[in-house]
Design a protein around this motif. Structure first.
Motif, PDB file in Angstrom:
ATOM      1  N   GLY A  88       0.796  -1.223   0.000  1.00 47.54           N
ATOM      2  CA  GLY A  88       0.000   0.000   0.000  1.00 47.54           C
ATOM      3  C   GLY A  88       0.826   1.269   0.000  1.00 47.54           C
ATOM      4  N   GLU A  89       2.131   1.171   0.145  1.00 51.25           N
ATOM      5  CA  GLU A  89       2.967   2.380   0.171  1.00 51.25           C
ATOM      6  C   GLU A  89       3.009   3.075  -1.184  1.00 51.25           C
ATOM      7  N   ASP A  90       2.960   2.301  -2.256  1.00 54.24           N
ATOM      8  CA  ASP A  90       3.100   2.873  -3.593  1.00 54.24           C
ATOM      9  C   ASP A  90       1.768   3.279  -4.203  1.00 54.24           C
ATOM     10  N   GLY A  91       0.735   3.343  -3.369  1.00 55.24           N
ATOM     11  CA  GLY A  91      -0.578   3.726  -3.874  1.00 55.24           C
ATOM     12  C   GLY A  91      -1.406   2.555  -4.340  1.00 55.24           C
ATOM     13  N   GLY A  92      -0.857   1.342  -4.243  1.00 59.28           N
ATOM     14  CA  GLY A  92      -1.600   0.154  -4.634  1.00 59.28           C
ATOM     15  C   GLY A  92      -2.623  -0.224  -3.581  1.00 59.28           C
ATOM     16  N   PRO A  93      -3.283  -1.340  -3.787  1.00 53.88           N
ATOM     17  CA  PRO A  93      -4.335  -1.771  -2.846  1.00 53.88           C
ATOM     18  C   PRO A  93      -3.789  -1.940  -1.434  1.00 53.88           C
ATOM     19  N   ALA A  94      -4.509  -1.426  -0.466  1.00 51.17           N
ATOM     20  CA  ALA A  94      -4.118  -1.564   0.934  1.00 51.17           C
ATOM     21  C   ALA A  94      -4.668  -2.875   1.484  1.00 51.17           C
ATOM     22  N   LEU A  95      -4.242  -3.208   2.673  1.00 52.76           N
ATOM     23  CA  LEU A  95      -4.711  -4.429   3.326  1.00 52.76           C
ATOM     24  C   LEU A  95      -6.122  -4.244   3.863  1.00 52.76           C
ATOM     25  N   ASP A  96      -6.899  -5.317   3.857  1.00 46.43           N
ATOM     26  CA  ASP A  96      -8.203  -5.254   4.488  1.00 46.43           C
ATOM     27  C   ASP A  96      -8.036  -5.204   6.000  1.00 46.43           C
ATOM     28  N   ALA A  97      -9.061  -4.777   6.702  1.00 46.54           N
ATOM     29  CA  ALA A  97      -8.973  -4.551   8.147  1.00 46.54           C
ATOM     30  C   ALA A  97      -8.606  -5.825   8.898  1.00 46.54           C
ATOM     31  N   GLY A  98      -9.182  -6.947   8.483  1.00 47.42           N
ATOM     32  CA  GLY A  98      -8.879  -8.189   9.180  1.00 47.42           C
ATOM     33  C   GLY A  98      -7.432  -8.596   9.033  1.00 47.42           C
ATOM     34  N   SER A  99      -6.865  -8.417   7.839  1.00 48.49           N
ATOM     35  CA  SER A  99      -5.456  -8.765   7.620  1.00 48.49           C
ATOM     36  C   SER A  99      -4.534  -7.820   8.381  1.00 48.49           C
ATOM     37  N   GLN A 100      -4.940  -6.559   8.449  1.00 55.29           N
ATOM     38  CA  GLN A 100      -4.133  -5.608   9.216  1.00 55.29           C
ATOM     39  C   GLN A 100      -4.005  -6.060  10.663  1.00 55.29           C
ATOM     40  N   GLN A 101      -5.114  -6.417  11.274  1.00 59.40           N
ATOM     41  CA  GLN A 101      -5.087  -6.829  12.665  1.00 59.40           C
ATOM     42  C   GLN A 101      -4.279  -8.117  12.839  1.00 59.40           C
ATOM     43  N   ARG A 102      -4.440  -9.027  11.903  1.00 59.24           N
ATOM     44  CA  ARG A 102      -3.718 -10.296  12.009  1.00 59.24           C
ATOM     45  C   ARG A 102      -2.215 -10.090  11.856  1.00 59.24           C
ATOM     46  N   LEU A 103      -1.818  -9.238  10.929  1.00 54.82           N
ATOM     47  CA  LEU A 103      -0.385  -8.977  10.733  1.00 54.82           C
ATOM     48  C   LEU A 103       0.230  -8.314  11.957  1.00 54.82           C
ATOM     49  N   ARG A 104      -0.546  -7.461  12.616  1.00 55.40           N
ATOM     50  CA  ARG A 104      -0.021  -6.836  13.831  1.00 55.40           C
ATOM     51  C   ARG A 104       0.293  -7.908  14.868  1.00 55.40           C
ATOM     52  N   THR A 105      -0.507  -8.938  14.899  1.00 56.97           N
ATOM     53  CA  THR A 105      -0.292 -10.010  15.872  1.00 56.97           C
ATOM     54  C   THR A 105       0.916 -10.856  15.513  1.00 56.97           C
ATOM     55  N   VAL A 106       1.041 -11.193  14.227  1.00 54.53           N
ATOM     56  CA  VAL A 106       2.066 -12.170  13.850  1.00 54.53           C
ATOM     57  C   VAL A 106       3.402 -11.543  13.460  1.00 54.53           C
ATOM     58  N   LEU A 107       3.409 -10.276  13.024  1.00 57.83           N
ATOM     59  CA  LEU A 107       4.670  -9.626  12.670  1.00 57.83           C
ATOM     60  C   LEU A 107       5.183  -8.692  13.757  1.00 57.83           C
ATOM     61  N   GLU A 108       4.268  -8.044  14.449  1.00 59.11           N
ATOM     62  CA  GLU A 108       4.684  -7.023  15.414  1.00 59.11           C
ATOM     63  C   GLU A 108       4.888  -7.574  16.819  1.00 59.11           C
ATOM     64  N   ALA A 109       3.973  -8.397  17.293  1.00 54.60           N
ATOM     65  CA  ALA A 109       3.990  -8.801  18.704  1.00 54.60           C
ATOM     66  C   ALA A 109       5.285  -9.488  19.130  1.00 54.60           C
ATOM     67  N   PRO A 110       5.840 -10.436  18.376  1.00 57.38           N
ATOM     68  CA  PRO A 110       7.084 -11.069  18.832  1.00 57.38           C
ATOM     69  C   PRO A 110       8.248 -10.091  18.956  1.00 57.38           C
ATOM     70  N   VAL A 111       8.295  -9.103  18.061  1.00 58.31           N
ATOM     71  CA  VAL A 111       9.391  -8.123  18.112  1.00 58.31           C
ATOM     72  C   VAL A 111       9.176  -7.146  19.260  1.00 58.31           C
ATOM     73  N   ARG A 112       7.937  -6.695  19.437  1.00 59.81           N
ATOM     74  CA  ARG A 112       7.656  -5.790  20.551  1.00 59.81           C
ATOM     75  C   ARG A 112       7.906  -6.473  21.895  1.00 59.81           C
ATOM     76  N   HIS A 113       7.801  -7.780  21.930  1.00 62.52           N
ATOM     77  CA  HIS A 113       8.057  -8.543  23.160  1.00 62.52           C
ATOM     78  C   HIS A 113       9.428  -8.201  23.727  1.00 62.52           C
ATOM     79  N   LEU A 114      10.422  -8.007  22.838  1.00 63.58           N
ATOM     80  CA  LEU A 114      11.759  -7.622  23.299  1.00 63.58           C
ATOM     81  C   LEU A 114      11.965  -6.111  23.290  1.00 63.58           C
ATOM     82  N   LEU A 115      11.432  -5.423  22.288  1.00 61.84           N
ATOM     83  CA  LEU A 115      11.624  -3.970  22.232  1.00 61.84           C
ATOM     84  C   LEU A 115      11.044  -3.282  23.461  1.00 61.84           C
ATOM     85  N   ASP A 116       9.930  -3.788  23.964  1.00 65.69           N
ATOM     86  CA  ASP A 116       9.304  -3.187  25.141  1.00 65.69           C
ATOM     87  C   ASP A 116      10.011  -3.578  26.430  1.00 65.69           C
TER      88      ASP A 116
END
Length: 718
Positions: free
Chosen positions: A379-407
């Protein structure tokens, strides 16, 4: 309407009772701020006598971290002050019967009975006549000189001229002189020292604000909130806040006051937190003011062991009784400056790291779509963005493990190294603030994968990420984190294409080197173990382990610091010297980690009682570290066989701790520490020869000593 400016001038004088006036040391510091743009010009001049007293105060300051103290003294040799302070060689002349101070041809301040004359002749030229509208006021002024564990503060004498009409001329660099007019205040402090010549390890620090305001209804306010604090914890231990109000007719009243900070900013240069907006309340006078600084960039380097302060123009609005009031004036903030614990000081950058990391790992819903676009590129280049459900799921699977240590921040010294190196190279790091998150995110990703490969149960005192989120998701999230340097670098200000390309090349080089080192580490060195055990010649084994340390820890830090050096515009010779030094620092720190593993890795938070990792975890897993390799050359043949057998198969925690004791007793840890220190010392000399003395040069020097010594200090403490 013409341009508006604010001028702050400080004149420091330091002498000793009984000394002749010729032995007094003087310093002059001025800051000119253009209110419309926030641009500043700061200059500081210091006499050799004053600089000698600064060095003496540092030398006798037992409250200061020993590494910082020793590095400061080693860096600031002779009578030449550290940059940005300039050497003031000529004498200062004074009058005996009235105020007449002439600092070479640079500055002159003179009492003309009914007015004052101020002249500055430097990069700027100032000629001002200052006419007092109200008589001088004697003010209670506190300072930190007597704080020796009880939170007490000594009192100086202070005379304050609250309001002066000011007229004259101002010439900026490269411009013609212009007529100026406005309001000023003038304060003269004397009596006690502005710092202690000696301080014990029990000394408390002192924080203070000074708010000098001219209100539009003719009132003048001098607010002085202050507090004693513990410099190792930044905790406030006691407060004494007063305010002086001078009415339009000159009537003076003194009252208790309170200050409440509403917004603040953390300086990337000093890691100090300064108020940018706050409420000053004087209940007895029914006065409440909201005070805002004109610009967030008002930090100055002061020629004293206090290092930094905040000074600049401010605006106020509020109420006096039932009437609305506004005003202009000046705000000074003196933070806690004592670096009692250098590791604690470096960890302050973790707040900024998390803020910048939130560009891709927000941790909240506020910027989730934008952050995920930066993290995934979708979605950065103006193409189709993620649907709301995928956004929430990606936050769980891509962000949470990294934030576990960053926090759960570790020592964050790698990010500190990057910023300190930029400051050492005389570059303002603020425009490149986003860069400070790169080392910590990449390091976090490597730790997550390292824990997976080692089957480690703990990291930083809590379950390892793969134990919390499962191995497949955690592995994928950590791999994705390796690519986050891209969106972070894109946030940097406009850069020439060749510079941006160089930054990408260096970040990729850091990743390639780290993976090469990890590959060798995983493959292990057991094929060289048999020869080392059989012959007692451990040099080939030692060389292998050193290579792993250099690739895993030394080279990634080197490349990232070199990227920072490229941003400063440093030439290739200097980029190389900086890189070689920080390669040694990173390698040295990895040696310290090997030593730490024998006892259990210490937590970043020294108040924690449990280790952040299991003691002797490397031995449990059969991993050959530098202390092990050194020990194999020092143990008896039978002990070598016992250790080698445990390394081949792994062992229990109890046996691993017993073997760790033998390794320490063999002198292997002493050999590692000596090797680590020598590595840092050898790499420092070429860099030292290329750079002038600065505070951050001393801090980078202290960082090298920290990397090579902190585990030996911990061992001595326990």
């Amino acid at each position: 309407m013409g341009d508006e400016y604010a001028l702050t001038l400080m004149v420091l004088r330091h002498g000793t009772a009984g000394d002749s006036a010729a032995s007094d040391g003087y310093g002059v510091l001025y800051v000119l701020t253009e209110l419309g743009t926030g641009r500043r010009l700061m200059r500081s001049w210091v006499q050799p006598q004053l600089w000698r007293r600064v060095r003496s105060a540092v030398e006798n300051d037992r409250a200061l971290d020993a590494r910082v103290r020793d590095a400061f003294l080693a860096t600031s040799t002779g009578e030449v002050p550290m940059h940005p302070h300039r050497l003031l060689r000529h004498p200062v002349t004074t009058a005996e019967d009235r105020l007449h101070l002439a600092v070479d041809s640079l500055m002159e301040l003179q009492d003309l009975d009914t007015s004052y004359r101020l002249a500055i002749r430097d990069d700027i030229e100032v000629a001002l006549a200052l006419e007092p509208i109200k008589p001088a006021v004697r003010c209670p002024t506190l300072y930190c000189g007597a704080s020796e564990g009880r939170g007490e503060a000594a009192e100086q004498n202070s005379m304050y001229l609250p309001r002066l009409n000011t007229t004259g001329t101002l010439r900026l660099p490269g411009a013609a002189s212009v007529r100026v007019s406005g309001l000023a205040s003038f304060e003269h402090k004397w009596g006690s020292s502005w710092h202690r010549s000696t301080r014990s390890t029990r000394a408390l620090d002192f924080t203070a604000l000074r708010v000098a305001l001219h209100l539009d209804d003719g009132y003048d306010v001098l607010g002085m909130p202050s507090a004693c604090c513990g410099p190792a914890t930044d905790g406030q231990l006691g407060a004494d806040s007063r305010a002086v109000i001078v009415a339009p007719d000159g009537t003076v009243s003194t009252h208790p006051c309170t200050w409440r900070t509403e917004t603040s900013t953390i300086s990337l240069v000093s890691l100090r937190d300064y108020p940018t907006c706050g409420e000053l309340s004087i209940a007895e006078a029914d006065l409440t003011l909201t005070i805002r600084t004109v610009t967030d960039r008002q930090e100055i380097m002061v020629p004293s062991p206090g290092w930094v302060a905040w000074t600049g123009p401010a605006r106020a609005q509020g109420t006096l009784g039932e009437h609305a009031v506004t005003g202009v004036g000046h705000l000074e903030a003196l933070p806690s400056n004592t670096l009692t614990d250098f590791a604690h000081h470096m960890r302050r950058i973790s707040v900024l790291v998390r803020t910048e990391a939130a560009l891709v790992y927000p941790g909240t819903e506020d910027d989730a779509p934008g952050a995920l676009a930066r993290l995934t590129g979708i979605g950065e280049d103006g193409g189709p963005a993620l649907d709301a459900g995928s956004q929430q799921r990606l936050r769980t699977v891509l962000e949470a493990p990294v934030r576990h240590l960053l926090d759960n921040a570790g020592h964050t010294w790698r990010s500190y190294a990057l910023v300190a190196a930029m400051c050492m190279l005389n570059c303002d790091p603020e425009p490149h603030r986003t860069l400070c998150a790169v080392p910590e995110i990449l390091h976090t990703a490597s730790l997550i994968i390292d824990d997976i490969e080692d089957a480690a149960p703990l990291r930083r005192g809590r379950p390892a990420a793969h134990r919390r989120f499962g191995l497949p998701l955690t592995l994928n999230a950590a791999n994705a984190a390796y690519f986050t340097f891209d969106p972070l670098l894109q946030r940097l200000p406009d850069l020439p294409d060749h510079t941006r390309l160089r930054l990408y090349q260096l970040c990729l080089s850091a990743l390639r080197a780290g993976h090469a080192g990890q590959a060798l580490d995983i493959a292990g060195h057991h094929d060289a173990l048999a020869d080392a055990v059989g012959t007692g010649d451990c040099e080939p084994l030692l060389q292998r382990v050193r290579t792993v340390h250099r690739l895993k820890s030394g080279m990634p830090l080197r490349r990232l610091v070199e990227a920072a050096a490229v941003l400063t515009g440093a030439d290739e010779r200097l980029v190389r010297a900086v890189g070689e030094y920080f390669e040694a620092v990173g390698t040295s720190y990895q040696i310290s980690d090997d030593i730490a593993d024998l006892r259990g890795v210490a937590p970043a938070d020294r108040s924690a009682t449990a280790p952040a990792k299991v003691p002797a975890e490397d031995l449990i897993n059969g991993k050959i570290t530098l202390p092990v390799a050194h020990a194999l050359a020092r143990l008896s043949p039978s002990d070598r066989d016992t250790l080698a057998s445990a390394l081949r198969t792994g062992t229990s925690p109890a046996i691993a701790q017993e073997l760790a004791g033998r390794i320490v007793a063999s002198g292997a840890v002493t050999a590692c520490l000596g090797e680590s220190r020598n590595l840092v010392e050898r790499s420092w000399q070429p860099l030292d020869d290329l750079l002038p003395p600065t505070l951050h040069k001393a801090l980078c020097r202290a960082l090298g000593w920290y990397a090579s010594q902190h585990e030996s200090e911990r061992a001595a403490a326990t």
